[in-house]
Design a protein around this motif. Structure first.
Motif, PDB file in Angstrom:
ATOM      1  N   ALA A 103       0.827  -1.210   0.000  1.00 48.60           N
ATOM      2  CA  ALA A 103       0.000   0.000   0.000  1.00 48.60           C
ATOM      3  C   ALA A 103       0.861   1.259   0.000  1.00 48.60           C
ATOM      4  O   ALA A 103       0.626   2.197  -0.778  1.00 48.60           O
ATOM      5  CB  ALA A 103      -0.917   0.005   1.219  1.00 48.60           C
ATOM      6  N   ALA A 104       1.877   1.275   0.845  1.00 48.23           N
ATOM      7  CA  ALA A 104       2.748   2.444   0.943  1.00 48.23           C
ATOM      8  C   ALA A 104       3.507   2.672  -0.363  1.00 48.23           C
ATOM      9  O   ALA A 104       3.638   3.809  -0.831  1.00 48.23           O
ATOM     10  CB  ALA A 104       3.728   2.271   2.099  1.00 48.23           C
ATOM     11  N   GLY A 105       3.996   1.599  -0.967  1.00 47.46           N
ATOM     12  CA  GLY A 105       4.746   1.724  -2.210  1.00 47.46           C
ATOM     13  C   GLY A 105       3.920   2.289  -3.347  1.00 47.46           C
ATOM     14  O   GLY A 105       4.386   3.159  -4.097  1.00 47.46           O
ATOM     15  N   VAL A 106       2.703   1.819  -3.492  1.00 48.21           N
ATOM     16  CA  VAL A 106       1.825   2.277  -4.576  1.00 48.21           C
ATOM     17  C   VAL A 106       1.441   3.742  -4.383  1.00 48.21           C
ATOM     18  O   VAL A 106       1.435   4.530  -5.343  1.00 48.21           O
ATOM     19  CB  VAL A 106       0.562   1.397  -4.662  1.00 48.21           C
ATOM     20  CG1 VAL A 106      -0.468   2.027  -5.591  1.00 48.21           C
ATOM     21  CG2 VAL A 106       0.924   0.008  -5.164  1.00 48.21           C
ATOM     22  N   VAL A 107       1.118   4.141  -3.150  1.00 50.28           N
ATOM     23  CA  VAL A 107       0.737   5.532  -2.884  1.00 50.28           C
ATOM     24  C   VAL A 107       1.888   6.473  -3.206  1.00 50.28           C
ATOM     25  O   VAL A 107       1.710   7.508  -3.866  1.00 50.28           O
ATOM     26  CB  VAL A 107       0.304   5.706  -1.411  1.00 50.28           C
ATOM     27  CG1 VAL A 107       0.117   7.190  -1.089  1.00 50.28           C
ATOM     28  CG2 VAL A 107      -0.994   4.956  -1.145  1.00 50.28           C
ATOM     29  N   VAL A 108       3.086   6.120  -2.754  1.00 48.63           N
ATOM     30  CA  VAL A 108       4.261   6.972  -3.003  1.00 48.63           C
ATOM     31  C   VAL A 108       4.560   7.067  -4.490  1.00 48.63           C
ATOM     32  O   VAL A 108       4.810   8.158  -5.030  1.00 48.63           O
ATOM     33  CB  VAL A 108       5.491   6.430  -2.248  1.00 48.63           C
ATOM     34  CG1 VAL A 108       6.753   7.154  -2.701  1.00 48.63           C
ATOM     35  CG2 VAL A 108       5.310   6.594  -0.756  1.00 48.63           C
ATOM     36  N   VAL A 155       5.957  -2.244  -8.681  1.00 49.02           N
ATOM     37  CA  VAL A 155       6.156  -1.612  -7.372  1.00 49.02           C
ATOM     38  C   VAL A 155       5.347  -2.306  -6.287  1.00 49.02           C
ATOM     39  O   VAL A 155       5.826  -2.488  -5.162  1.00 49.02           O
ATOM     40  CB  VAL A 155       5.776  -0.114  -7.435  1.00 49.02           C
ATOM     41  CG1 VAL A 155       5.658   0.486  -6.043  1.00 49.02           C
ATOM     42  CG2 VAL A 155       6.805   0.658  -8.254  1.00 49.02           C
ATOM     43  N   LEU A 156       4.120  -2.698  -6.604  1.00 47.07           N
ATOM     44  CA  LEU A 156       3.256  -3.332  -5.612  1.00 47.07           C
ATOM     45  C   LEU A 156       3.889  -4.593  -5.016  1.00 47.07           C
ATOM     46  O   LEU A 156       4.068  -4.676  -3.793  1.00 47.07           O
ATOM     47  CB  LEU A 156       1.884  -3.635  -6.219  1.00 47.07           C
ATOM     48  CG  LEU A 156       0.878  -4.370  -5.324  1.00 47.07           C
ATOM     49  CD1 LEU A 156       0.623  -3.583  -4.049  1.00 47.07           C
ATOM     50  CD2 LEU A 156      -0.432  -4.606  -6.061  1.00 47.07           C
ATOM     51  N   PRO A 157       4.283  -5.590  -5.851  1.00 44.86           N
ATOM     52  CA  PRO A 157       4.904  -6.773  -5.258  1.00 44.86           C
ATOM     53  C   PRO A 157       6.283  -6.491  -4.669  1.00 44.86           C
ATOM     54  O   PRO A 157       6.661  -7.096  -3.657  1.00 44.86           O
ATOM     55  CB  PRO A 157       4.993  -7.755  -6.429  1.00 44.86           C
ATOM     56  CG  PRO A 157       4.960  -6.907  -7.656  1.00 44.86           C
ATOM     57  CD  PRO A 157       4.085  -5.742  -7.305  1.00 44.86           C
ATOM     58  N   ALA A 158       7.028  -5.570  -5.292  1.00 44.10           N
ATOM     59  CA  ALA A 158       8.367  -5.268  -4.786  1.00 44.10           C
ATOM     60  C   ALA A 158       8.297  -4.663  -3.386  1.00 44.10           C
ATOM     61  O   ALA A 158       9.048  -5.063  -2.481  1.00 44.10           O
ATOM     62  CB  ALA A 158       9.093  -4.319  -5.743  1.00 44.10           C
ATOM     63  N   SER A 159       7.403  -3.692  -3.193  1.00 44.03           N
ATOM     64  CA  SER A 159       7.249  -3.066  -1.878  1.00 44.03           C
ATOM     65  C   SER A 159       6.699  -4.057  -0.859  1.00 44.03           C
ATOM     66  O   SER A 159       7.095  -4.046   0.312  1.00 44.03           O
ATOM     67  CB  SER A 159       6.316  -1.850  -1.979  1.00 44.03           C
ATOM     68  OG  SER A 159       6.832  -0.878  -2.849  1.00 44.03           O
TER      69      SER A 159
END
Length: 297
Positions: A37-42, A81-85
């Motif tokens: 969640a944090a990765g996608v928002v950023v 980004v989603l799976p990476a974060s």
């Protein structure tokens, strides 16, 4: 003596989870959800700044910076980004907790640093291809993520998706480790001073400081990583050391700090958003779990 007791109690709660048994799967799950969640928002909020930073780093002296298509490649990048974060924080959280239990209380910084590096290694398998595709699209080499993947593999082989992998690790492992370590140590210091957990704005502030400091320190590594990733089959640089020597020789040592302004801005704001969303999501997950447990009882 009372201050020392408070410190001991605080570090005990950090390292031993207040005597609660360690639930690896729960921590892994919460970390993956919160990290994703944090990765996608950023990424969504700050993508234009990242695009400008990339174009600044790629431009040679006198090169013109194009300000069109600042969201080019965002959709394809979020897919990575989603799976990476999720992997990064999903690995970081349980690793951190296990290390905090194993190491002496005064070595919490070592636990945070090591856990950040381990999380970075685990997520690099997804992050590197995502970064390669994103940066090629940001400078206009490809129009869509599927085309980028297909043409990179066709022209450079599968290894083309991992171009600059060594420089990526050289930049991101210390970056991940330093940023997480600074953030966690700032939170520890804040909690000791305020005698409470930081609220959302305070987490955002601590994340901004951690991100900005780390971003500035690691800018030369980021420039080298960017140059190696976007060169494609041209092979202008033969490796990390050759890239550094060539940049310094042809453009001067100041070129290693190209894009430092937008990078510090991007990562400072990104750190603020990321850690605020991360802590908030973890809190929401914990509250939902607590409410569910009360309902069942």
């Amino acid at each position: 003596m009372s201050v020392q007791k408070d410190q001991d109690k605080f570090f005990l709660s950090i390292s031993q989870g207040e005597k609660k048994p360690f639930d690896f799967l729960r921590v892994l799950y919460d970390g993956c959800i919160a990290g994703g969640a944090a990765g996608v928002v950023v990424e969504t909020a700050l993508y234009p700044i990242d695009t400008i930073k990339t174009r600044l780093q790629v431009a040679r002296d006198g090169g013109k910076i194009v300000l069109k298509g600042l969201y080019s490649g965002l959709a394809g990048n979020i897919v990575g980004v989603l799976p990476a974060s999720a992997i990064f924080i999903g690995v970081y959280e349980p690793t951190k907790q296990q290390l905090l239990k194993s190491l002496p209380e005064n070595l919490s910084a070592v636990a945070h640093f090591a856990a950040g590096a381990i999380g970075g290694i685990a997520s690099s398998v997804v992050r590197v291809p995502t970064e390669v595709v994103k940066q090629r699209m940001q400078i206009g080499q490809f129009k869509s993520a599927p085309d980028a993947v297909r043409l990179i593999v066709a022209n450079e082989g599968f290894k083309g998706l991992f171009a600059g992998y060594g420089s990526f690790l050289l930049r991101d492992l210390p970056f991940d480790a330093i940023e997480l370590c600074i953030y966690e140590q700032l939170r520890i210091g804040y909690k000791l001073a305020a005698k409470r957990d930081p609220n959302d704005p305070e987490n955002a502030m601590l994340g901004a400081v951690a991100g900005a400091v780390t971003g500035a320190v690691t800018t030369p590594l980021d420039v080298v990583k960017t140059r190696l990733m976007v060169q494609g089959s041209q092979n202008h640089y033969k490796g990390i050391s050759d890239c550094v020597r060539t940049i310094v020789k042809e453009e001067g040592s100041h070129a290693l700090f190209k894009g430092i302004g937008p990078r510090v801005l991007w990562i400072g704001i990104g750190g603020s958003i990321f850690f605020c969303v991360l802590e908030k999501t973890k809190k929401i997950l914990a509250q939902k779990r607590h409410s569910k447990a009360e309902t069942q009882n």
